[in-house]
Design a protein around this motif. Structure first.
Motif, short mmCIF file in Angstrom:
data_model
loop_
_atom_site.label_atom_id
_atom_site.label_comp_id
_atom_site.label_asym_id
_atom_site.label_seq_id
_atom_site.Cartn_x
_atom_site.Cartn_y
_atom_site.Cartn_z
N TRP A 79 27.45 -13.96 2.87
CA TRP A 79 27.48 -14.74 4.12
C TRP A 79 28.86 -15.37 4.29
O TRP A 79 29.46 -15.31 5.37
N ASP A 80 29.38 -15.95 3.22
CA ASP A 80 30.71 -16.56 3.26
C ASP A 80 31.78 -15.52 3.62
O ASP A 80 32.73 -15.82 4.34
N LEU A 81 31.63 -14.32 3.13
CA LEU A 81 32.67 -13.31 3.30
C LEU A 81 32.55 -12.52 4.60
O LEU A 81 33.54 -12.18 5.23
N LEU A 82 31.32 -12.21 5.01
CA LEU A 82 31.11 -11.32 6.14
C LEU A 82 30.79 -12.03 7.46
O LEU A 82 31.00 -11.46 8.54
N VAL A 83 30.27 -13.26 7.38
CA VAL A 83 29.81 -13.94 8.60
C VAL A 83 30.66 -15.17 8.91
O VAL A 83 31.16 -15.32 10.03
N GLU A 84 30.81 -16.07 7.95
CA GLU A 84 31.55 -17.30 8.20
C GLU A 84 32.97 -16.98 8.68
O GLU A 84 33.71 -16.22 8.07
N GLY A 85 33.35 -17.54 9.80
CA GLY A 85 34.68 -17.34 10.33
C GLY A 85 34.91 -15.99 10.99
O GLY A 85 36.05 -15.65 11.34
N SER A 86 33.85 -15.21 11.18
CA SER A 86 33.99 -13.89 11.79
C SER A 86 33.39 -13.89 13.19
O SER A 86 32.77 -14.86 13.62
N LYS A 87 33.52 -12.76 13.88
CA LYS A 87 32.96 -12.64 15.22
C LYS A 87 31.44 -12.60 15.20
O LYS A 87 30.80 -12.70 16.25
N LEU A 88 30.85 -12.49 14.01
CA LEU A 88 29.39 -12.46 13.90
C LEU A 88 28.78 -13.85 13.76
O LEU A 88 27.55 -13.97 13.74
N ARG A 89 29.60 -14.88 13.69
CA ARG A 89 29.05 -16.22 13.50
C ARG A 89 28.19 -16.65 14.69
O ARG A 89 27.09 -17.21 14.51
N ALA A 90 28.64 -16.36 15.90
CA ALA A 90 27.85 -16.73 17.08
C ALA A 90 26.54 -15.96 17.14
O ALA A 90 25.47 -16.57 17.35
N PRO A 91 26.54 -14.61 16.95
CA PRO A 91 25.26 -13.89 16.90
C PRO A 91 24.36 -14.39 15.78
O PRO A 91 23.14 -14.45 15.93
N PHE A 92 24.96 -14.76 14.64
CA PHE A 92 24.17 -15.30 13.53
C PHE A 92 23.44 -16.56 13.97
O PHE A 92 22.23 -16.71 13.73
N ASN A 93 24.16 -17.49 14.60
CA ASN A 93 23.53 -18.74 15.04
C ASN A 93 22.42 -18.48 16.04
O ASN A 93 21.40 -19.19 16.05
N LEU A 94 22.59 -17.46 16.85
CA LEU A 94 21.58 -17.13 17.86
C LEU A 94 20.32 -16.54 17.21
O LEU A 94 19.20 -16.88 17.58
N ILE A 95 20.51 -15.68 16.22
CA ILE A 95 19.39 -14.95 15.63
C ILE A 95 18.75 -15.71 14.46
O ILE A 95 17.52 -15.77 14.34
N PHE A 96 19.59 -16.28 13.60
CA PHE A 96 19.07 -16.96 12.40
C PHE A 96 18.93 -18.47 12.58
O PHE A 96 18.14 -19.11 11.89
N GLY A 97 19.71 -19.04 13.48
CA GLY A 97 19.73 -20.48 13.66
C GLY A 97 21.09 -21.04 13.26
O GLY A 97 21.92 -20.34 12.66
N ASP A 98 21.34 -22.29 13.57
CA ASP A 98 22.63 -22.92 13.34
C ASP A 98 22.81 -23.24 11.86
O ASP A 98 22.14 -24.12 11.31
N ALA A 99 23.74 -22.55 11.22
CA ALA A 99 23.98 -22.76 9.80
C ALA A 99 24.62 -24.11 9.51
O ALA A 99 24.67 -24.53 8.34
N ALA A 100 25.10 -24.81 10.53
CA ALA A 100 25.75 -26.10 10.33
C ALA A 100 24.76 -27.22 10.05
O ALA A 100 25.16 -28.31 9.64
N GLN A 101 23.48 -26.97 10.27
CA GLN A 101 22.50 -28.03 10.02
C GLN A 101 22.47 -28.38 8.54
O GLN A 101 22.80 -27.57 7.67
N ASP A 102 22.08 -29.61 8.24
CA ASP A 102 22.11 -30.15 6.88
C ASP A 102 21.28 -29.27 5.94
O ASP A 102 20.05 -29.19 6.06
N TYR A 103 21.96 -28.64 4.99
CA TYR A 103 21.30 -27.70 4.07
C TYR A 103 20.39 -28.42 3.08
O TYR A 103 19.23 -28.06 2.92
N HIS A 104 20.93 -29.43 2.41
CA HIS A 104 20.14 -30.12 1.39
C HIS A 104 18.94 -30.85 2.02
O HIS A 104 17.85 -30.88 1.44
N GLY A 105 19.15 -31.41 3.20
CA GLY A 105 18.05 -32.05 3.89
C GLY A 105 16.96 -31.06 4.27
O GLY A 105 15.77 -31.35 4.16
N ALA A 106 17.38 -29.87 4.70
CA ALA A 106 16.43 -28.83 5.08
C ALA A 106 15.61 -28.38 3.88
O ALA A 106 14.38 -28.20 3.98
N LEU A 107 16.26 -28.19 2.73
CA LEU A 107 15.53 -27.78 1.52
C LEU A 107 14.58 -28.89 1.07
O LEU A 107 13.46 -28.59 0.61
N ASP A 108 15.02 -30.13 1.17
CA ASP A 108 14.17 -31.24 0.78
C ASP A 108 12.91 -31.28 1.63
O ASP A 108 11.79 -31.44 1.11
#
Length: 237
Positions: A79-108
């Motif tokens: 994900w860090d190599l192929l998606v983050e900072g690439s042209k696929l980041r916007a499609p990722f957010n649309l399909i998978f959801g916004d990766a910027a949301q709090d990760y540790h809070g979500a897992l908790d």
């Protein structure tokens, strides 16, 4: 490692960090399976069938395997190599959801939830619902399950149609996602029917609904976009 070689994916990050593995014993303290900056940590205890089955039941993960752990955790690296900072980041957010949301809070919240039901037509597994990063990692692992199994199928004495034979020449590099999926569906059904005939549970307890297929397609696109022969091409470990 075989999967990654066949997919022609790099084993080193943009910053020069190389993929590495720690397989640790709980005799020296708690061990959490996970990924951090290219280092994948696995718990040696899960090599024991009884212990892994106990955890599988406790975490409600019907497909909990050591190989699955490897494929899931490497998904975070890619994900860090192929998606983050690439042209696929916007499609990722649309399909998978916004990766910027709090990760540790979500897992908790995920581990504290009272209700275990989830939308099986949108997520490949229950754990995939916890955060978009985990959804990606679960989907990435599932893509590796598919191409690896098709690669194994290529060596079996089976009668196949011409298009399937073409896919099986190298499922890892098949550019036509629809053809790849069309080859996979009868395989998934067949291995389940064979298991049922032996009185066993389904070998493939998943439903590839349209939303999940869309996520697998994005994984396929992300892998396919990586230029062969780039400065981050695979290196020897």
């Amino acid at each position: 490692m075989y999967d990654l070689r066949r997919l022609q994916l790099p084993l080193v990050s943009r910053t020069g960090v190389q993929v590495a593995f720690d397989i640790l014993s709980e005799e020296t303290g708690p061990v959490l399976t996970g990924h951090l900056s290219g280092l994948i940590t696995l718990n040696l205890a899960e090599a024991d069938d009884v212990e892994r089955e106990s955890r599988r039941a406790a975490f409600r993960e019907p497909y909990r395997t050591l190989l699955g752990h490897f494929r899931h955790e490497i998904g975070h690296f890619y994900w860090d190599l192929l998606v983050e900072g690439s042209k696929l980041r916007a499609p990722f957010n649309l399909i998978f959801g916004d990766a910027a949301q709090d990760y540790h809070g979500a897992l908790d919240r995920y581990y504290k939830r009272a209700e275990s039901a989830y939308d099986r037509k949108s997520f490949i597994s229950e754990y995939a619902t916890s955060h978009p990063w985990e959804d990606w990692a679960e989907t990435f692992a599932h893509f590796l399950h598919i191409v690896s199994t098709l690669d194994t199928l290529a060596g079996l004495p089976l009668a196949l149609d011409d298009r399937t034979k073409q896919v099986l020449k190298d499922p890892y590099l098949e550019s036509d996602f629809e053809a790849l999926l069309a080859s996979w569906k009868p395989v998934a059904r067949s291995i389940n029917e064979l298991n049922r005939s032996l009185g066993l549970g389904d070998a493939y307890p998943f439903e590839l609904a349209p939303a999940i297929i869309g996520k697998l397609h994005l994984v396929h696109m992300a892998i396919g976009q990586f230029p062969s022969g780039s400065p981050h091409s695979p290196v020897n470990l």
